[in-house]
Design a protein around this motif. Structure first.
Motif, mmCIF file in Angstrom:
data_model
loop_
_atom_site.group_PDB
_atom_site.id
_atom_site.type_symbol
_atom_site.label_atom_id
_atom_site.label_comp_id
_atom_site.label_asym_id
_atom_site.label_seq_id
_atom_site.Cartn_x
_atom_site.Cartn_y
_atom_site.Cartn_z
ATOM 1 N N LEU A 1 0.838 -1.198 0.000
ATOM 2 C CA LEU A 1 0.000 0.000 0.000
ATOM 3 C C LEU A 1 0.872 1.246 0.000
ATOM 4 O O LEU A 1 0.614 2.208 -0.735
ATOM 5 C CB LEU A 1 -0.910 0.001 1.230
ATOM 6 C CG LEU A 1 -1.774 1.250 1.402
ATOM 7 C CD1 LEU A 1 -2.881 1.266 0.372
ATOM 8 C CD2 LEU A 1 -2.360 1.324 2.800
ATOM 9 N N PHE A 2 1.895 1.227 0.813
ATOM 10 C CA PHE A 2 2.785 2.374 0.915
ATOM 11 C C PHE A 2 3.503 2.627 -0.407
ATOM 12 O O PHE A 2 3.593 3.756 -0.886
ATOM 13 C CB PHE A 2 3.799 2.125 2.038
ATOM 14 C CG PHE A 2 4.659 3.315 2.320
ATOM 15 C CD1 PHE A 2 4.156 4.405 3.011
ATOM 16 C CD2 PHE A 2 5.976 3.359 1.875
ATOM 17 C CE1 PHE A 2 4.945 5.518 3.263
ATOM 18 C CE2 PHE A 2 6.777 4.470 2.124
ATOM 19 C CZ PHE A 2 6.257 5.554 2.818
ATOM 20 N N LEU A 3 3.980 1.550 -1.030
ATOM 21 C CA LEU A 3 4.733 1.701 -2.279
ATOM 22 C C LEU A 3 3.821 2.116 -3.434
ATOM 23 O O LEU A 3 4.195 2.946 -4.272
ATOM 24 C CB LEU A 3 5.435 0.385 -2.643
ATOM 25 C CG LEU A 3 6.630 -0.008 -1.776
ATOM 26 C CD1 LEU A 3 7.193 -1.339 -2.249
ATOM 27 C CD2 LEU A 3 7.710 1.062 -1.829
ATOM 28 N N PHE A 4 2.643 1.524 -3.508
ATOM 29 C CA PHE A 4 1.820 1.682 -4.713
ATOM 30 C C PHE A 4 0.530 2.468 -4.479
ATOM 31 O O PHE A 4 -0.431 2.313 -5.214
ATOM 32 C CB PHE A 4 1.491 0.298 -5.305
ATOM 33 C CG PHE A 4 2.711 -0.456 -5.722
ATOM 34 C CD1 PHE A 4 3.489 -0.014 -6.779
ATOM 35 C CD2 PHE A 4 3.098 -1.598 -5.039
ATOM 36 C CE1 PHE A 4 4.627 -0.702 -7.163
ATOM 37 C CE2 PHE A 4 4.238 -2.294 -5.418
ATOM 38 C CZ PHE A 4 5.005 -1.843 -6.479
ATOM 39 N N PHE A 5 0.522 3.304 -3.447
ATOM 40 C CA PHE A 5 -0.698 4.051 -3.144
ATOM 41 C C PHE A 5 -1.145 4.896 -4.335
ATOM 42 O O PHE A 5 -2.304 4.863 -4.748
ATOM 43 C CB PHE A 5 -0.477 4.942 -1.916
ATOM 44 C CG PHE A 5 -1.713 5.683 -1.501
ATOM 45 C CD1 PHE A 5 -2.760 5.011 -0.903
ATOM 46 C CD2 PHE A 5 -1.831 7.050 -1.730
ATOM 47 C CE1 PHE A 5 -3.910 5.684 -0.515
ATOM 48 C CE2 PHE A 5 -2.985 7.733 -1.354
ATOM 49 C CZ PHE A 5 -4.014 7.049 -0.748
ATOM 50 N N LYS A 6 -0.199 5.617 -4.917
ATOM 51 C CA LYS A 6 -0.554 6.491 -6.039
ATOM 52 C C LYS A 6 -1.030 5.685 -7.245
ATOM 53 O O LYS A 6 -2.010 6.050 -7.895
ATOM 54 C CB LYS A 6 0.661 7.376 -6.345
ATOM 55 C CG LYS A 6 1.204 7.355 -7.733
ATOM 56 C CD LYS A 6 2.365 8.317 -7.881
ATOM 57 C CE LYS A 6 3.211 7.990 -9.085
ATOM 58 N NZ LYS A 6 4.222 6.967 -8.869
ATOM 59 N N GLU A 7 -0.395 4.536 -7.499
ATOM 60 C CA GLU A 7 -0.802 3.691 -8.620
ATOM 61 C C GLU A 7 -2.210 3.114 -8.390
ATOM 62 O O GLU A 7 -3.023 3.067 -9.309
ATOM 63 C CB GLU A 7 0.204 2.552 -8.821
ATOM 64 C CG GLU A 7 1.545 2.984 -9.424
ATOM 65 C CD GLU A 7 2.479 3.646 -8.424
ATOM 66 O OE1 GLU A 7 2.132 3.714 -7.223
ATOM 67 O OE2 GLU A 7 3.564 4.110 -8.830
ATOM 68 N N LYS B 1 -4.502 4.431 -6.560
ATOM 69 C CA LYS B 1 -5.466 5.520 -6.623
ATOM 70 C C LYS B 1 -5.811 5.848 -8.077
ATOM 71 O O LYS B 1 -6.988 5.863 -8.448
ATOM 72 C CB LYS B 1 -4.904 6.752 -5.907
ATOM 73 C CG LYS B 1 -5.889 7.895 -5.858
ATOM 74 C CD LYS B 1 -5.475 8.955 -4.851
ATOM 75 C CE LYS B 1 -4.249 9.697 -5.315
ATOM 76 N NZ LYS B 1 -3.841 10.733 -4.356
ATOM 77 N N VAL B 2 -4.791 6.075 -8.899
ATOM 78 C CA VAL B 2 -5.083 6.524 -10.268
ATOM 79 C C VAL B 2 -5.734 5.406 -11.081
ATOM 80 O O VAL B 2 -6.650 5.649 -11.866
ATOM 81 C CB VAL B 2 -3.844 7.122 -10.968
ATOM 82 C CG1 VAL B 2 -2.800 6.061 -11.259
ATOM 83 C CG2 VAL B 2 -4.244 7.829 -12.254
ATOM 84 N N THR C 1 -7.653 3.124 -9.947
ATOM 85 C CA THR C 1 -9.031 2.953 -9.469
ATOM 86 C C THR C 1 -9.912 4.079 -10.000
ATOM 87 O O THR C 1 -11.021 3.853 -10.463
ATOM 88 C CB THR C 1 -9.074 2.946 -7.927
ATOM 89 O OG1 THR C 1 -8.249 1.899 -7.450
ATOM 90 C CG2 THR C 1 -10.493 2.745 -7.427
ATOM 91 N N VAL D 1 -2.262 -4.818 -14.215
ATOM 92 C CA VAL D 1 -1.314 -5.224 -13.175
ATOM 93 C C VAL D 1 -1.853 -4.852 -11.794
ATOM 94 O O VAL D 1 -1.841 -5.658 -10.859
ATOM 95 C CB VAL D 1 0.058 -4.552 -13.407
ATOM 96 C CG1 VAL D 1 0.975 -4.762 -12.212
ATOM 97 C CG2 VAL D 1 0.708 -5.083 -14.680
ATOM 98 N N MET D 2 -2.376 -3.624 -11.669
ATOM 99 C CA MET D 2 -2.910 -3.185 -10.381
ATOM 100 C C MET D 2 -4.108 -4.046 -9.974
ATOM 101 O O MET D 2 -4.259 -4.413 -8.815
ATOM 102 C CB MET D 2 -3.324 -1.710 -10.434
ATOM 103 C CG MET D 2 -2.194 -0.722 -10.673
ATOM 104 S SD MET D 2 -0.696 -1.062 -9.735
ATOM 105 C CE MET D 2 -1.262 -0.767 -8.079
ATOM 106 N N LEU E 1 -9.421 9.992 0.378
ATOM 107 C CA LEU E 1 -9.055 8.574 0.309
ATOM 108 C C LEU E 1 -8.225 8.138 1.513
ATOM 109 O O LEU E 1 -8.454 7.076 2.089
ATOM 110 C CB LEU E 1 -8.310 8.307 -1.001
ATOM 111 C CG LEU E 1 -7.888 6.863 -1.250
ATOM 112 C CD1 LEU E 1 -9.067 5.913 -1.159
ATOM 113 C CD2 LEU E 1 -7.209 6.738 -2.601
ATOM 114 N N MET F 1 -10.332 7.901 4.453
ATOM 115 C CA MET F 1 -11.212 6.745 4.314
ATOM 116 C C MET F 1 -10.477 5.479 4.754
ATOM 117 O O MET F 1 -11.039 4.612 5.430
ATOM 118 C CB MET F 1 -11.683 6.631 2.865
ATOM 119 C CG MET F 1 -12.676 5.512 2.627
ATOM 120 S SD MET F 1 -13.247 5.523 0.916
ATOM 121 C CE MET F 1 -14.048 3.922 0.826
#
Lengths: 386, 245
Positions: A159-165, A167-168, A170, A185-186, A228, A231
């Motif tokens: 989550l920490f590494l790929f939070f931005k990925e 988010k976008v 989704t 991939v996400m 987010l 949330m």
């Protein structure tokens, strides 16, 4: 509190947090149902894994079972892609089939397998402290705490590494794909994490209740915030609360811990659904009532604005002219008076300077639909808040 | 307009469930044009953009952006999807959506910092939405949402912009604001490809046009090819429009 009691609460908390995190993204991606499918269709994976490892807490079993979860997603998408059935139908086709394979496998091998369908469906947290992790004779605590702890740690790191990925992809899969952040991939990453979490948690809370732990905290948090990160934090908070409160409710009722946790979650959702400040039912009803009143107010002010003749503005004639009941006329009159928008002189109603200004702005908004004009009014009036 | 080719599409064919939605498209888009893609519903306009951006995999053909495959040129390209393609109830703010435009150049894992935030704020200012930066996106009007999408494309700081119906559901003021920004971008030498529905405004807004209806009907300067003949071929009926030459 005895040490098994503390251990059970710890496990419950870790399970709840680990479920809440992927749950947020499942809810935002409108994929709550797929978590239900995964939680059921991992059963054959668990049984197969159990034949191989003879240990419900083995990492190999967890990976094997998680793979069945991902296969579920692939199958659902494959059926959906034929264009013959919709997604919900595809889900309804896939997971009972896989689940029933698991049920048959258990039934056929009931003598060899120390596994029964009840345990799979409902889980039993109370037994978790009995299965301990021993390392060269040293007791390191309950195995399931280690398993779920590891899963939670992996989830947090991802989550920490790929939070931005996350988010976008989704929010806007098209843009994400165009920018080279593959939504596929996400998607499968999230599905894998969800599957592993479900498998890890099923031993403690069972295949059915794990769905509630994933979906309910996120759904509750969604009603409370438009941010987010908040949330996610709220979901985790609700998860922890339900774990602790659920444990003590179970203790008090002498009932299933996971059942109590889920019930607490349900009650928390109900409470938030009713009382949430903006999206809650009561807030919405109140807002509708206010909006009705405000529409009446504007109608009333427009009438005053349009008519200079006293006959039209006489207090006793107002309800005739606007065709309202007496009570409503009175409440609108009171509201206008309270806001200093009108003055009443010898029973003749007139617009004040403020009332005139307000009416002009409201008129302009109605005609042009331009937002900037009414920005300052949004704080006082629900009607203009979109 | 220079003679350099920004986008070249060769023999592009895209099919959904074996039904071609784009058939053997050849397209050369010179650098520095503001181009409209027009065509009836189901003509494959959005699909063409998605295929160029490798969001959809074509069954045949190739795409080159400045002579190289799209995958190597991502950072040169900005994309504005259709407004309806995202969930505006997503829990986030206008500023955060605009920041997403920087994610491509950041690449995986790296997070946006002060520099990206500054770029996003500037883009918000440019589209006249700075006052709304902390507004929850569901609380924005349709026109404001479209401006946010435009701002997000602006922070992508690209050479080529693909926009899928940027004027859909916006009022006249916003439409003018958007087209002015697009024209400004063209003046700065950028190439813009815009899916457009309102045929009346094509000659006024655009200098280049592609007629599309599953097959490419025509492509070229608006002044030369935006005529009844091509409109009729594209829409299948005798389409009379006033052309303000």
């Amino acid at each position: 509190m005895s040490s098994p009691q503390i251990e059970i609460q710890l496990i419950a908390m870790v399970v709840a947090i680990a479920c809440a995190i992927p749950g947020v993204f499942l809810v935002l991606r409108k994929m709550a149902l797929i978590s239900d499918a995964i939680s059921h269709s991992i059963l054959p994976g668990i049984v197969a894994g159990f034949f191989i490892t003879h240990d419900l807490n083995s990492p190999i079993l967890i990976l094997l079972a998680a793979l069945t979860g991902v296969i579920t997603v692939v199958l659902v998408e494959a059926i959906q892609k034929t264009g013959l059935v919709k997604e919900d139908t595809a889900i309804g086709l896939v997971f009972p089939a896989l689940f029933s394979i698991g049920v048959i496998l258990i039934a056929k091998n009931a003598n060899d397998v120390h596994l029964d369908v009840d345990a799979v469906l409902l889980g039993e947290l109370a037994f978790a402290p009995f299965d301990r992790l021993l390392l060269s004779g040293v007791d390191l605590g309950p195995k399931s705490l280690w398993i779920m702890g590891s899963i939670l740690l992996i989830t947090l790191v991802l989550l920490f590494l790929f939070f931005k990925e996350l988010k976008v992809s989704t929010f806007d899969a098209g843009l994400s794909s165009a920018m080279g952040i593959s939504p596929i991939v996400m998607h499968y990453g999230l599905m894998s994490v969800s599957s592993i979490t479900v498998v890890g948690a099923f031993d403690a809370v069972g295949a059915i209740l794990v769905v509630a732990l994933m979906i309910a905290p996120a759904a509750t948090a969604y009603l409370l915030t438009a941010n987010l990160k908040k949330m996610m934090l709220l979901s985790v908070g609700f998860g922890i609360f339900s774990a602790l409160a659920g444990y003590w409710v179970a203790h008090w009722l002498d009932a299933s811990i996971s059942g109590s946790m889920t019930t607490v979650l349900g009650l928390v959702f109900l409470g938030v659904y009713l009382f949430a400040p903006n999206k809650g039912l009561l807030a919405v009803l109140y807002r509708h009532k206010q909006q009705r009143t405000e529409v009446s107010l504007i109608t009333f002010l427009l009438h005053l604005n349009n008519h200079s003749e006293e006959r039209e503005r006489h207090i006793n004639h107002l309800n005739e002219h606007i065709n309202w009941q007496k009570v409503r006329s009175q409440s609108v009159l009171d509201l206008a008076l309270k806001n200093n928008m009108i003055t009443i002189d010898h029973k003749i109603v007139s617009l004040t300077e403020k009332g005139k200004e307000f009416t002009d702005l409201a008129l302009e908004y109605i005609i042009t639909n331009k937002d900037e004009k009414i920005e300052p009014m949004k704080d006082d009036f629900f009607l203009f808040r979109g | 307009m220079s003679e350099k080719i920004a986008i070249q599409v060769d023999d592009l064919t895209v099919a959904y469930n074996y039904k071609p939605v784009l058939w053997d498209i050849d397209l050369v888009i010179p650098e520095g044009v503001l181009m409209a893609i027009v065509g009836p519903n189901g003509a494959g306009k959005s699909t063409l953009i998605k295929a160029i951006l490798a969001i959809i995999k074509p069954i045949a053909g190739s795409v080159a952006i400045y002579g190289k495959p799209y995958e190597e040129q991502r950072k040169q390209v900005a994309y504005v999807p259709q407004k309806g393609s995202v969930d505006w109830d997503f829990p986030t703010t206008a500023l955060d959506v605009v920041m997403m435009g920087t994610y491509g150049s950041l690449g995986w894992i790296k997070r946006p910092g002060q520099k990206e935030k500054k770029a996003a704020l500037e883009a918000l200012e440019k589209v006249g939405m700075l006052a709304f930066k902390h507004r929850q996106i569901s609380q924005l009007s349709g026109g404001q949402q479209q401006r946010i999408f435009l701002a997000r494309a602006l922070v992508q700081n690209a050479s080529i912009y693909f926009m899928d119906e940027p004027f859909q559901g916006v009022d006249a003021t916003t439409e003018i604001a958007i087209i002015n920004i697009l024209k400004e971008l063209r003046k700065a030498g950028k190439t813009l490809v815009v899916v457009h529905h309102d045929l009346q405004t094509v000659p006024e807004y655009f200098d280049w046009v592609t007629f599309l209806n599953v097959k490419k009907i025509a492509t070229g300067p608006v002044k030369e090819i935006f005529n009844d003949d091509n409109l009729t071929k594209t829409y299948g009926i005798n389409y009379k429009v006033a052309i303000n030459q």
